[in-house]
Design an enzyme around this catalytic site. Structure first.
Site, PDB file in Angstrom:
ATOM      1  N   GLY A  49      -6.304 -50.527 -13.833  1.00 55.21           N
ATOM      2  CA  GLY A  49      -7.344 -49.464 -13.373  1.00 55.21           C
ATOM      3  C   GLY A  49      -5.837 -48.621 -12.828  1.00 55.21           C
ATOM      4  N   GLU A  90      -8.589 -55.332 -20.123  1.00 53.67           N
ATOM      5  CA  GLU A  90      -9.916 -55.717 -19.057  1.00 53.67           C
ATOM      6  C   GLU A  90     -10.443 -56.609 -20.309  1.00 53.67           C
ATOM      7  OE1 GLU A  90      -8.293 -52.673 -19.059  1.00 53.67           O
ATOM      8  OE2 GLU A  90      -8.961 -51.942 -16.679  1.00 53.67           O
ATOM      9  N   GLU A 139      -4.672 -46.630 -15.423  1.00 54.71           N
ATOM     10  CA  GLU A 139      -5.672 -46.123 -15.658  1.00 54.71           C
ATOM     11  C   GLU A 139      -5.466 -44.793 -14.888  1.00 54.71           C
ATOM     12  OE1 GLU A 139      -9.417 -48.338 -15.564  1.00 54.71           O
ATOM     13  OE2 GLU A 139      -9.855 -47.264 -17.575  1.00 54.71           O
ATOM     14  N   ALA A 171      -8.478 -52.896 -11.438  1.00 55.43           N
ATOM     15  CA  ALA A 171      -9.504 -53.619  -9.744  1.00 55.43           C
ATOM     16  C   ALA A 171      -9.361 -54.413  -9.562  1.00 55.43           C
ATOM     17  CB  ALA A 171     -10.393 -53.349 -10.413  1.00 55.43           C
TER      18      ALA A 171
END
Ligand code: NAD
Length: 692
Positions: free
Chosen positions: A102, A125, A105, A61
């Site tokens: 992310g 995270e 992911e 992110a």
């Protein structure tokens, strides 16, 4: 453009191009979604490869977007992942390097993954007080098993891709160009009939998942007492085998949003950004001509000097260590050798590295031996006449352009600079003890220090792995000036009725690595005593630390003498409450006619921390610190302030400056030294914050 699209042999290749780490900001999310749609609707395209340009597949992110409207703009990451997952044409992730958060992911939502060796793989995270918010807690356990996924997610550990080669995460390990091999792989997969495998359809593997989670919960409770994120990670992991995928995904998302809006994650993110911000000179503009530093000298081979020297030796720079005679330099050399040997024993350092480092060390009792050094750091006794004569001598022998630095903790760097004919080359480099371990370095800017010298100091700090923070000249600079107020308030609490162990317990429960009295015993009570005696002489109106002075008068210097505020068994560091100290305190109360009052832990914490905050505000107002976040960085890296509270100034923001102001005003009714600084008054009136 944040993504790039091309077609190679019927394979659409979507490349993320968002330096430095291909963060998944809104433009990237949109670019990927559009790329997939374009590939889906192009009849000549049979399969898709998703990759990243430059240093990373994707670092995850874009944290700068958090708490901004863009973070909520569609498509969100989960939306992009479901577009990928539902593609009837196979999507292959080509992971050439970093796939974190992310980024991982994203890769896990692809149907297949091809990775290069040595790519850093993580769902980290949790280190920012969050949990993976786009299916990471659901897809990773399905791909690599519950236990391995739990270990990665709860601790945020990063693992090299080759170690995951057989884990189920990757379908193929590339031997050459990973994108090219991913294209070949995609062509093969296109021949298979749809549907292509989706991580969400797999079943989480473990013989006793409930048992594993229960054990992990106990471990997390013990290790991460104040951090909510690891517990939330476990909840989400539990959902991975208990709930249907989409329900578990919704639970993960809710947790993510709650954590993101909570004070712990905000504090951890603030801590991360404050360290980065501190590394930037606030008034640097244009190109600054940095000076080359190839040889370093340290003058004074005592506790600090030898620790300071180690930083440079460890970074591969030759060091000349100077002291007054052979005995003193040899002591310094022995202490460096012993420190490195301890690391070798713990298998943290290779024996060859020890040899190499020791070969870089030259010792001397002759100051002219520093003449070819580019950076000379003085670490002699804290005594102004000695510092001045040392700098005068250095001015004679140092080559032109050499940086002359002082490690003084309290003395006036301008006065030291004025003793030379080159004040522009003089700077303070305030290391913290133990200097080879502590991350913080205060870079003290004298009135005449040149910007080139400052910039060079920042670069040197980076080379030796320190967190550097700029400070103006004042007694104690940022950190020690504030800690003096904090220690004064700690004393005051004892003078009024608290015991050292209660004050320490309250501070430690708040999250400080060590309470003020344990810290004083560790540092040596004599150090503060010497500074106080100088200050009493300079300004007789200074508040007296009578109990601490009495403790020192009877030789209780702390751990080094086996007794201080606490008692210590010989050779042990465990602080035991001291009957002697208690008797001394009670005698003081009696003598002064004080009837000891009770303090709650909350009151103790308020006084200690607000003492830091009020002085921090004065430091900001005077321009000694350039930013509130710089003060936070000092406290996080040099004083054991809990990272999850973001530093004293950020903590004050969390409490709300209005409330801080009100609490101080109320204390000031009986003690005017609590009068809030004008900056606090102004911020409270505007409903603003230090880190606005
Ligand atoms: P120390 O007593 O351990 O070492 C001082 C060394 O300087 C001794 O080895 C002494 O022989 C040497 N010395 C004295 N005169 C000299 C001269 N003319 N030329 C060369 N060497 C000379 O002291 P320390 O704790 O290492 O402190 C050194 C400096 O670092 C002080 O300014 C102190 O304020 C500062 N400092 C100390 C700490 C700490 O926690 N001890 C932390 C930060 C900064």
């Amino acid at each position: 453009m944040s993504t790039h699209y091309k077609v190679v042999d019927n394979v659409a290749v979507i490349t993320i191009t968002n330096p430095p780490v291909n963060g998944l900001g809104h433009a990237v999310r949109l670019g990927i979604a559009e790329g997939i749609e374009r590939a889906k609707s192009d009849p000549t395209v049979a399969s898709i490869v998703l990759t990243g340009e430059g240093k990373a597949f994707s670092g995850g992110a874009d944290m700068r977007e958090f708490n901004s409207p863009k973070s909520g703009m569609e498509p969100g990451l989960n939306g992009v992942l479901s577009i990928i997952e539902s593609s009837s044409k196979p999507v292959v992730a080509a992971v050439h390097s970093v796939a974190m958060g992310g980024g991982l992911e994203l890769a896990m939502a692809c149907h297949y993954r091809v990775a290069a060796p040595k790519a850093r793989i993580a769902l980290s995270e949790v280190t920012m007080g969050l949990l993976p918010g786009a299916g990471g807690t659901q897809r990773l356990p399905r791909l690599i098993g519950l236990e391995s996924a739990l270990n990665m997610i709860v601790h945020g550990t990063s693992i090299s891709s080759e170690k995951l080669a057989d884990s189920g995460l990757f379908d193929r390990m590339a031997e050459g160009d990973v994108v090219q091999e991913a294209i070949e792989f995609a062509k093969e997969m296109a021949k298979r009939s749809a549907p292509h495998p989706r991580a969400r359809d797999k079943v989480v593997q473990h013989v006793n998942p409930e048992g594993l989670i229960a054990v992990a919960r106990a471990a997390v409770d013990a290790r991460y007492k104040n951090l909510p994120a690891p517990k939330r990670c476990l909840d989400a992991l539990e959902a991975s085998f208990k709930l249907p995928f989409d329900e578990a995904l919704a639970l993960e998302r809710r947790s993510f949003l709650e954590l993101m809006n909570g004070s712990v994650s905000k504090s951890l993110r603030h801590a991360f950004f404050s360290e980065r911000a501190a590394a930037k000179l606030p008034d640097a503009s244009g190109e600054i001509q940095e000076r080359a530093i190839e040889r370093v000298a340290v003058v004074g081979a005592g506790l600090m000097g030898s620790g300071i020297a180690m930083n440079f030796l460890s970074a591969g720079l030759p060091v000349v260590l100077v002291d007054v005679n052979d005995e003193a330099v040899n002591k310094g050399r022995r202490s460096i050798q012993a420190n490195y040997e301890a690391s070798v024993k713990k298998a943290k350092l290779a024996p060859e590295a020890l040899e190499k480092r020791m070969q870089l060390l030259q010792t001397s009792s002759d100051l002219t031996s520093v003449s070819q050094c580019d950076l000379i750091i003085e670490a002699v006794y804290e005594d102004m006449p000695l510092k001045l004569s040392t700098f005068r001598a250095l001015d004679e022998v140092a080559k032109p352009g050499a940086i002359l630095a002082s490690n003084t903790s309290t003395l006036d760097v301008n006065q030291i600079a004025a003793s030379t004919k080159r004040p522009q080359d003089v700077i303070g480099l305030h290391f913290f003890s133990p200097a080879n371990v502590m991350k913080l370095l205060e870079i003290v800017r004298g009135e005449k220090t040149s910007i080139e010298v400052l910039q060079t100091a920042f670069n040197i700090a980076r080379r030796i792995g320190k967190v550097a923070v700029l400070s103006g000249v004042c007694d104690g600079f940022i950190g020690n000036r504030m800690i003096a107020k904090y220690s004064r308030r700690a004393q005051e609490l004892v003078e009024q009725g608290a015991l050292p162990e209660q004050v320490d317990r309250a501070a430690e429960e708040f999250g400080m690595a060590m309470g003020p009295f344990r810290m004083a015993d560790l540092a040596g009570n004599d150090i503060g005593w010497a500074i106080r005696k100088r200050r009493y002489a300079e300004d007789p109106s200074q508040p007296r630390f009578e109990i601490a002075d009495r403790l020192c008068e009877s030789g209780n210097f702390g751990q080094k003498t086996g007794s201080g505020w606490y008692d210590y068994e010989p050779g042990q560091r465990k602080a035991k409450p001291s009957a002697r100290t208690r008797a001394l305190i009670e005698a003081y109360w009696k003598e002064k006619g004080i009837s000891p009052r009770k303090f709650s832990n909350a009151e103790i914490v308020e006084r200690l921390i607000f003492a830091l905050v009020n002085e921090g505000a004065a430091i900001l107002e005077e321009g000694i610190a350039a930013r509130a976040s710089d003060i936070d960085a000092v406290y996080l890296h040099g004083y054991g302030f809990p990272t999850w509270r973001g530093g004293p100034m950020f903590y004050a923001d969390t409490v709300g400056i209005f409330n801080v102001n009100r609490a101080m005003r109320s204390l000031a009714q009986s003690d005017s030294s609590w009068t809030p600084s004008p900056l606090i008054e102004r911020l409270a009136a505007k409903n603003s914050a230090f880190n606005a």
